[in-house]
Design a protein around this motif. Structure first.
Motif, PDB file in Angstrom:
ATOM      1  N   ALA A   1       7.691   9.020  -4.927  1.00  0.00           N
ATOM      2  CA  ALA A   1       8.106   8.680  -3.485  1.00  0.00           C
ATOM      3  C   ALA A   1       9.420   9.431  -3.174  1.00  0.00           C
ATOM      4  O   ALA A   1       9.650   9.981  -2.162  1.00  0.00           O
ATOM      5  CB  ALA A   1       8.247   6.992  -3.448  1.00  0.00           C
TER       6      ALA A   1
ATOM      7  N   GLN B   1       5.185   0.956  -3.524  1.00  0.00           N
ATOM      8  CA  GLN B   1       6.596   1.604  -3.218  1.00  0.00           C
ATOM      9  C   GLN B   1       6.545   2.338  -1.799  1.00  0.00           C
ATOM     10  O   GLN B   1       7.704   2.089  -1.150  1.00  0.00           O
ATOM     11  CB  GLN B   1       6.754   2.824  -4.416  1.00  0.00           C
ATOM     12  CG  GLN B   1       8.021   3.411  -4.496  1.00  0.00           C
ATOM     13  CD  GLN B   1       9.209   2.724  -4.780  1.00  0.00           C
ATOM     14  OE1 GLN B   1       9.120   1.943  -5.593  1.00  0.00           O
ATOM     15  NE2 GLN B   1      10.544   3.000  -4.309  1.00  0.00           N
ATOM     16  N   LEU B   2       5.538   2.843  -1.523  1.00  0.00           N
ATOM     17  CA  LEU B   2       5.629   3.469  -0.044  1.00  0.00           C
ATOM     18  C   LEU B   2       5.722   2.371   0.927  1.00  0.00           C
ATOM     19  O   LEU B   2       6.175   2.341   2.063  1.00  0.00           O
ATOM     20  CB  LEU B   2       4.479   4.424   0.172  1.00  0.00           C
ATOM     21  CG  LEU B   2       4.265   5.593  -0.620  1.00  0.00           C
ATOM     22  CD1 LEU B   2       2.972   6.326  -0.399  1.00  0.00           C
ATOM     23  CD2 LEU B   2       5.485   6.514  -0.328  1.00  0.00           C
TER      24      LEU B   2
ATOM     25  N   GLN C   1       8.918   1.095   1.667  1.00  0.00           N
ATOM     26  CA  GLN C   1       9.694   2.133   2.624  1.00  0.00           C
ATOM     27  C   GLN C   1       9.146   2.004   3.793  1.00  0.00           C
ATOM     28  O   GLN C   1       9.838   2.670   4.884  1.00  0.00           O
ATOM     29  CB  GLN C   1       9.525   3.692   1.943  1.00  0.00           C
ATOM     30  CG  GLN C   1      10.022   3.894   0.695  1.00  0.00           C
ATOM     31  CD  GLN C   1       9.764   5.082   0.204  1.00  0.00           C
ATOM     32  OE1 GLN C   1       9.110   5.911   0.769  1.00  0.00           O
ATOM     33  NE2 GLN C   1      10.211   5.428  -1.034  1.00  0.00           N
TER      34      GLN C   1
ATOM     35  N   LEU D   1       2.457   3.382  -6.645  1.00  0.00           N
ATOM     36  CA  LEU D   1       2.987   4.240  -5.546  1.00  0.00           C
ATOM     37  C   LEU D   1       2.787   3.421  -4.137  1.00  0.00           C
ATOM     38  O   LEU D   1       3.628   3.785  -3.433  1.00  0.00           O
ATOM     39  CB  LEU D   1       2.283   5.464  -5.534  1.00  0.00           C
ATOM     40  CG  LEU D   1       2.693   6.658  -4.504  1.00  0.00           C
ATOM     41  CD1 LEU D   1       4.095   6.795  -4.400  1.00  0.00           C
ATOM     42  CD2 LEU D   1       1.846   7.828  -4.714  1.00  0.00           C
TER      43      LEU D   1
END
Length: 262
Positions: free
Chosen positions: A217, A29-30, A33, A26
């Motif tokens: 997410a 993944q963040l 972004q 995670l």
């Protein structure tokens, strides 16, 4: 003041339990972004290796802390915000699974589970919610589990702690709304992590940590309270546990193989 979904421009993200499994996936993944993500766990070496190996968009920053030490957690949150700006998004993911055999239980296993899963989360909340309430903005997501929905074999410590986290998140959702702080709970089904190695019962619809990270997410970009997946499993499990206990317990016993004689 109605809470809103936080964006990278609002501050940094903090992910606990970031040295493996869902937390590691995670965090990356963040970061992709556009977030600067502070990853925390006890192992500084693991965190440093993950942060230094990441080469995508955004940034990972290692910050080791023992979440069972509330004073250390308070100091860590203060240091993070002084160095990197306000924590706009916090994903409280740190947790452990310790199998409990009911015929020969261990008090130490219960205590260790509650210390990390419950008290560790509470320490984070005590450091975060006053700051977010004062700023009138913020987003907190607590990682629970589908085991929170009802009893599972060998999970009397883990399941109890995760059920408590759902209740905790619901209370925060009620109380912090007027301060502009968005509170959510995450209830995954079976995710392929080291924690699953001690689970002896079947694990239907198991997904990878990377898939779980993408689902989380996506959910964090919404205002809904519960982020649950895979829905074909978690919704079916919710339906089972909505039955009378005399039916649901018997059904789970049969499905997990715990109806067989020793």
């Amino acid at each position: 003041m109605s809470p809103r979904v936080m964006k990278p421009s609002d501050g940094v993200a903090w992910v606990t339990g970031g040295s493996s499994g869902i937390g590691e996936a995670l965090s990356q993944q963040l970061a992709r972004q556009g977030w600067t993500v502070i990853i925390s766990a006890r192992s500084k070496d693991k965190l440093d290796a993950i942060a230094s190996a990441y080469t995508g968009k955004g940034r990972l920053v290692a910050h080791a802390v023992d979440l069972t030490d509330p004073e250390a957690v308070e100091a860590s949150v203060k240091d993070i915000e002084a160095a990197h700006g306000p924590i706009a998004l916090a994903v409280l993911n740190a947790g452990i699974y310790v199998s409990i055999n009911a015929e020969n239980p261990s008090y130490e296993a219960y205590a260790k589970t509650f210390d990390v899963n419950l008290k560790g989360t509470a320490a984070c909340l005590c450091a975060l919610t006053p700051r977010m309430s004062e700023r009138r903005s913020g987003q907190i997501a607590i990682v629970s589990s589908a085991t929170a929905f009802g009893g599972m074999p060998t999970a009397s410590a883990y399941g109890a702690s995760k059920a408590a986290l759902v209740n905790m998140a619901a209370c925060l959702r009620l109380e912090l709304h007027r301060y502009g702080v968005l509170c959510q709970v995450i209830t995954p089904g079976f995710v392929e992590t080291p924690a699953q190695d001690d689970n002896a019962f079947p694990k239907p619809f198991m997904i990878s940590a990377q898939t779980a990270a993408r689902r989380i997410a996506s959910g964090l970009r919404s205002r809904r309270f519960e982020i649950t997946f895979p829905r074909r499993f978690t919704w079916a499990l919710k339906a089972i546990y909505a039955l009378p206990y005399s039916w649901s317990i018997g059904l789970v016993r049969r499905q997990t193989g715990w109806n067989k004689p020793v």
